[in-house]
Design an enzyme around this catalytic site. Sequence first.
Site, PDB file in Angstrom:
ATOM      1  N   GLU A  66      -8.642  -7.424   4.085  1.00 53.02           N
ATOM      2  CA  GLU A  66      -7.807  -8.466   3.458  1.00 53.02           C
ATOM      3  C   GLU A  66      -7.214  -9.405   4.519  1.00 53.02           C
ATOM      4  OE1 GLU A  66      -5.300  -6.028   0.878  1.00 53.02           O
ATOM      5  OE2 GLU A  66      -7.135  -5.340  -0.101  1.00 53.02           O
ATOM      6  N   TYR A 114       0.797  -1.229   0.000  1.00 51.23           N
ATOM      7  CA  TYR A 114       0.000   0.000   0.000  1.00 51.23           C
ATOM      8  C   TYR A 114       0.836   1.288   0.000  1.00 51.23           C
ATOM      9  CZ  TYR A 114      -4.417  -2.443   0.162  1.00 51.23           C
ATOM     10  OH  TYR A 114      -5.503  -3.216  -0.177  1.00 51.23           O
TER      11      TYR A 114
END
Length: 410
Positions: free
Chosen positions: A137, A95
């Site tokens: 996730e 990310y």
Amino acid sequence: MLRQSTIETIKTITPAVAANAETITRRFYELMFAGNPEVKQYFNEAHQHSGGQQKALAGAICAYFSQIDDLESLTPAVEIIAQKHCSLGIEPEHYPIVGKHLLSAIKEVMGDAATEPVLGAVAEAYGVLADVCINREKAIYSEQLSQPGGWNGYRPFVVAKKVPESRVVTSFYLKPGDDRPLPAFQPGQYVTVRMNGLKTSPRNYSLSDSPGKDYFRISVKREPGVGPDDPVGMVSNYLHDQVNEGDRLEVGPPCGEFTLRSPLEEKKAVVFLSGGIGVTPLIAMAKHLVREMPEAPVYFFQASRNSEAHAFSEEVAQLGRESKQFQSLVMFDKPLPGDLESGKCDGVGTLSEELLREWLPSADAQIYFCGPAPFMKSAYRMLGKIGVPRENLHFEFFGPRQEIESSIHG
Ligand code: FAD
């Protein structure tokens, strides 16, 4: 939680970002692949080349910014992204890489408009969304691992059977290459297939048979090149030509949120509309429904080119024999001589508004559809026009999903 000042800043810059969104995302991918080439393996180069990926990301950014004060409404979109990320093995450390290059791209493309406060607000908004995705996730990874036979990442599978379904579609029956069982999955979900012999990103394939078997079945359409100099589909052709019974493939666990909602007790009709290879998740769902809920009215529409391209004709016919509540309709847009006369299709053409009006059991049916982009866009438009509520429409798309989503919602 986003600060109110951040929300206000994002709202102010949203029109300018929307106007430049595709330029920003094109630049973003260039910067990211140059600065962090290790992440290239997660991206399908065909989608990069077609511009679908850039369009999809642009659509996702615009959707996020325009709903910045209503993050709850993003839950379905987050679920789709999280499932996709888990199918590819995305980890939290990816990310910040995306965040860094996205900010650089915004700064470069928006020039003077990208002041320090604007970039600060974008960074904060990105961080909040990243945290939401990372948490979801994490939960999906742990759900995968916790079920009997479950796993994370890739697991070796053996091709137990390779069966041609039509001239262009071949099924692969995959059994675990270890002694562990297969986990349960929901019809409509997909797996990820990675081939060590190929230098390309892994590909998703819907599971095309109902759950409860000792194999996973995927059914793959051979993708041709579009012109004489265009590359043919890399993985589909490799699977068709090079992968045989006894060979090993690396497979990721079942993922995806395109699954049957539960209107079943209500005895409302369930309708499946498929175009071409989009039949794969739908045949799995229909088989499951007919076997588990034989009293459920099930309508199955299949658009195909002709009898040579038509896959699963026997499986669909079998469902008709198993349930009086099952109805199918097959249309060929380019029938071969004799296709219509011999009953291989019910008509010539494809999905149309007229056909839907005639054939759909009622506007309150739950409708699941999957097919190529033009099929999806026209199905969505026609279903809306004849009064099917949006919440009854469920779809899967075999490409960057937000691309289709932004074009149908936009
Ligand atoms: P790619 O190499 O990805 O190419 C695709 C197209 O782009 C080809 O037509 C090719 O000519 C063109 N192309 C590629 N590279 C370039 C380039 N550099 N320049 C110009 N043109 C280029 N597929 C199925 O068959 N069955 C399924 O059940 C199925 N389920 C799916 C489920 C999901 C959730 C998703 C996301 C996808 C699914 N797919 C399915 C699609 C599948 O993942 C692959 O995208 C498909 O098999 C094509 O992959 P490929 O490697 O053969 O083609």
